[in-house]
Design an enzyme around this catalytic site. Structure first.
Site, PDB file in Angstrom:
ATOM      1  N   GLU A   1       0.812  -1.218   0.000  1.00  0.00           N
ATOM      2  CA  GLU A   1       0.000   0.000   0.000  1.00  0.00           C
ATOM      3  C   GLU A   1       0.846   1.270   0.000  1.00  0.00           C
ATOM      4  OE1 GLU A   1      -3.049  -0.366   3.041  1.00  0.00           O
ATOM      5  OE2 GLU A   1      -4.296  -1.425   1.592  1.00  0.00           O
TER       6      GLU A   1
ATOM      7  N   GLU B   1      -6.607  -8.250  -1.264  1.00  0.00           N
ATOM      8  CA  GLU B   1      -6.994  -8.235   0.147  1.00  0.00           C
ATOM      9  C   GLU B   1      -8.470  -7.868   0.239  1.00  0.00           C
ATOM     10  OE1 GLU B   1      -4.892  -5.786   2.968  1.00  0.00           O
ATOM     11  OE2 GLU B   1      -2.974  -6.111   1.973  1.00  0.00           O
TER      12      GLU B   1
HETATM   13  C1  GLA Z   1      -4.294  -2.988   4.463  1.00  0.00           C
HETATM   14  C2  GLA Z   1      -2.903  -3.579   4.597  1.00  0.00           C
HETATM   15  C3  GLA Z   1      -2.871  -4.825   5.428  1.00  0.00           C
HETATM   16  C4  GLA Z   1      -3.756  -4.689   6.647  1.00  0.00           C
HETATM   17  C5  GLA Z   1      -5.151  -4.367   6.181  1.00  0.00           C
HETATM   18  C6  GLA Z   1      -6.157  -4.281   7.305  1.00  0.00           C
HETATM   19  O1  GLA Z   1      -4.966  -3.412   3.375  1.00  0.00           O
HETATM   20  O2  GLA Z   1      -2.311  -3.818   3.351  1.00  0.00           O
HETATM   21  O3  GLA Z   1      -1.531  -5.051   5.812  1.00  0.00           O
HETATM   22  O4  GLA Z   1      -3.284  -3.682   7.463  1.00  0.00           O
HETATM   23  O5  GLA Z   1      -5.130  -3.118   5.558  1.00  0.00           O
HETATM   24  O6  GLA Z   1      -7.440  -3.983   6.828  1.00  0.00           O
END
Ligand code: GLA
Ligand code: ZN
Length: 673
Positions: free
Chosen positions: A152, A306
């Site tokens: 991210e 994710e």
């Molecule tokens: C993001 C991060 C993960 C985790 C999630 C929690 O997407 O990439 O490492 O922290 O949020 O929702």
């Protein structure tokens, strides 16, 4: 461009075995339970740097060797991460320059994650070294299918290294300070620069009153992030030709994802809709626009890399998904073009700030839980629908133009309704209306590689900034038979964020047949309504425009209240061989549905299904199948034109059937689709 070699849709998620190395029993159990839940791919090593390189130059891969080998032995593929999303304490201690400096020019201390400087040569060097080691060791491992670079990417740094690099970037762009001062409108408040070294990054301690400069800092930070990703990719390449990805985010405005997309082979993103428990239409329609945006970045399938199998821990209210919603929200991603349903995370850790974030495996360690059953149901559905993977994605015929640079300009602009000028909100309203009407869209920006000619209808929601000759491209598109629908506050500034001189909207006033609209903002309690030629009245909200002159040949709606009484506000102009619709007032999603039904009388667009969708029900097609999902709070009666069988349950669905809240079915796609 390298592609993922996998015949199946991926099901899995972030797997953090490095938190459990002292519990071999748990690591053993993980593999068996993954198989039980039909997990076939996991992302490993995202935050493992302090274990992979516990001291500078001392590497420890034994644990990862064993994890990857054992996953492979159980038939589970691996997205292998580079660990650049968080660094070990020794590095911050020894090389403080790797830590990010905030907009107050204060350097951060060790802690958190994603808080490094993307410019720091030391950080880049350390990242490249660990990436090279990982690639050398695992780049040809048969389990590894994809590189997951960092995590991210986001945020800005304001350190001296970034300041210097910004000055160099500006020199390259403008060549002379005269040119920079001209294009930054430097005479305003005496903000001319006489030496490049005087230019600080925009900061509340200094310059925040120059939108052109702020725009350039966002572009510069995007360029730094793009080159950082490029260097990571290049560190991997000598050892591995596998595709690379970065996990992108929801409606993200720090960087321009169109630029980052060029640095990766596969688009992936993290989807965390804000479930309400009542109607989830708005939140899931927003997720679907993000899916459409991600698919449109490369006109290719993407990965939902994710999502949460139940709840998150960082929403103000961390609401559980209601029964059926896990399957439904997952399949909305797949039918939007995702080749995966992946989670954060496989197993809840015992500590750290995410110990209570939803995960497939809870602290109980049991598989007889609601979440485990929901996850297994999704795994099973992905196996049933595995034919979707092989079928090519079709292009949508309707385009929503959503442009990050326009967004930056709107977020900085000081006019209209403060706090309500974000054009992505306008884009979402349009997308949501279209989704409820069964119309599929692409979502692309204004860059030259967006070909308007590929679409039957181009929607321009609040394109305040026209850049990349957008006015000329729009004009020629319509002249040659294209259809466009533009809304208020469009065509006002150029790519430097300088107001265009002359008639507005710039270069397209003749196309739309409107001239020099005057922008008004409405108090929340103020009501102005629009009366459409079809008889309906719809309320305006937040901002609206009163055109100085209207030459459009067809008036489709007029203001019916206030001093603008009878002034045209919804118009159609026949221009060249095409059609140009203009809506001068901002209206809500319900009203937009009415507006689109009017537009579709002149611009026929294909609908996903050949029957009307009840309120809050959506339909998406991929390959030979169509997903029908009820995102509303109550049961809905679906009235199809013929019976069909549900590919998920195998049940025969009558021509009319009841679909409970949060539930979905998958039927064969209609023949003319
Ligand atoms: C993001 C991060 C993960 C985790 C999630 C929690 O997407 O990439 O490492 O922290 O949020 O929702
Ligand atoms: Zn920096």
């Amino acid at each position: 461009m390298p592609e993922i070699s996998s015949p199946v849709l991926w099901h899995g998620g972030d797997y953090n075995p490095d938190q459990w190395l002292d519990r071999p029993d748990i690591l053993e159990q993980d593999l068996l339970l993954m198989q039980k839940a039909h997990v076939n791919c996991v992302s490993v090593g995202i935050f493992s740097w302090s274990l992979l390189e516990p001291e500078e130059g001392v590497f420890n891969f034994a644990w990862l060797d064993s994890v990857i080998d054992r996953l492979y032995a159980h038939g589970i593929s691996v997205c292998l991460a580079t660990p650049s999303g968080a660094r070990p304490a020794w590095m911050a201690e020894k090389y403080p320059e790797v830590m990010r400096t905030d907009a107050q020019f204060v350097r951060r201390r060790f802690g958190g994650r994603h808080n490094h400087c993307l410019t720091s040569p030391v950080y880049r060097e350390k990242v490249k070294r660990i990436d090279g080691r990982l690639a050398e060791r695992y780049g040809k491992h048969p389990a590894v299918k994809l590189w997951h670079i960092g995590n991210e990417f986001g945020g800005y740094c304001y350190c001296d290294l970034c300041k210097k690099a910004f000055q160099e970037w500006l020199k390259e762009k403008y060549t002379t300070l005269d040119e920079l001062n001209r294009r930054w409108w430097g005479a305003f408040w005496s903000h001319r620069y006489s030496r490049w070294e005087q230019i600080d990054p925009p900061s509340p301690l200094g310059e925040t009153s120059n939108p052109s400069m702020q725009l350039d800092y966002a572009r510069f930070m995007t360029a730094q992030c793009a080159s950082f990703i490029r260097e990571e990719r290049e560190a991997i390449r000598p050892f591995s030709s596998l595709p690379v990805t970065v996990n992108m985010m929801w409606d993200f405005a720090d960087y321009d994802y169109h630029t980052l997309a060029k640095e990766v082979d596969v688009i992936s993103w993290d989807a965390y809709p804000y479930f309400t428990g009542a109607s989830n239409l708005k939140t899931l329609a927003e997720a679907c626009m993000n899916h459409d945006f991600m698919r449109s970045l490369k006109d290719a399938p993407f990965l939902m890399i994710e999502s949460s199998p139940s709840k998150v821990n960082w929403h103000p209210v961390n609401h559980l998904k209601r029964p059926g919603m896990h399957l439904t929200s997952s399949l909305l991603a797949v039918f939007s073009g995702s080749d995966s349903v992946m989670y954060f995370q496989w197993r809840k850790g015992r500590g750290g700030s995410e110990a209570f974030h939803g995960a497939v495996m809870d602290h109980s360690g049991r598989d007889d839980t609601r979440v485990f059953r929901d996850v297994t149901e999704v795994g099973d559905a992905l196996i049933r629908l595995s034919d979707l993977k092989a079928q090519p994605l079709e292009k949508a015929k309707v385009l929503i133009v959503s442009d990050t640079e326009n967004r930056w300009a709107c977020l900085n602009v000081q006019t209209g309704y403060q706090g309500k000028m974000d054009p992505i909100l306008e884009a979402h309203r349009h997308h949501q209306a279209l989704m409820q009407l069964g119309v599929r869209c692409d979502v692309k920006d204004m860059s030259e590689d967006t070909r308007l000619e590929d679409y039957d209808l181009v929607i321009c929601p609040q394109l305040f900034m026209y850049r990349e000759h957008f006015d000329k491209r729009l004009e020629s598109y319509v002249r040659n038979g294209g259809c466009v629908f533009q809304t208020c506050f469009s065509g006002i500034v150029d790519g430097d964020d300088l107001a265009y001189l002359g008639t507005a909207p710039h270069g397209t006033a003749q196309v739309f047949g409107i001239r020099d609209p005057e922008l008004d903002a409405l108090y929340p309690e103020e009501t102005i309504t629009l009366r459409l030629a079809t008889g309906e009245s719809i309320p305006a909200m937040e901002i609206c425009e009163y055109p100085e002159d209207v030459t459009a040949d067809t008036v489709l709606g007029v203001y019916e209240t206030d001093f603008c009484q009878s002034l045209p506000c919804f118009t159609l102009n026949h221009y060249g061989a095409g059609l140009a619709f203009y809506l001068a007032a901002r209206v809500d999603t319900e009203a937009l549905k009415t507006v689109y039904e009017r537009i579709f009388r002149d611009v026929p667009v294909e609908r996903t299904v050949d029957f009307p969708l009840p309120k809050d029900v959506v339909a998406l097609s991929r390959g030979a199948s169509t997903l029908i999902a009820n995102l509303g709070a109550g049961t809905r009666l679906i009235k199809m034109t013929s019976p069909a069988s549900d590919r998920l349950s195998g049940a025969l669905l009558n021509e009319s059937f009841a679909l409970e809240s949060g539930r979905c079915v998958v039927i064969a796609r209609k023949q003319n689709g």
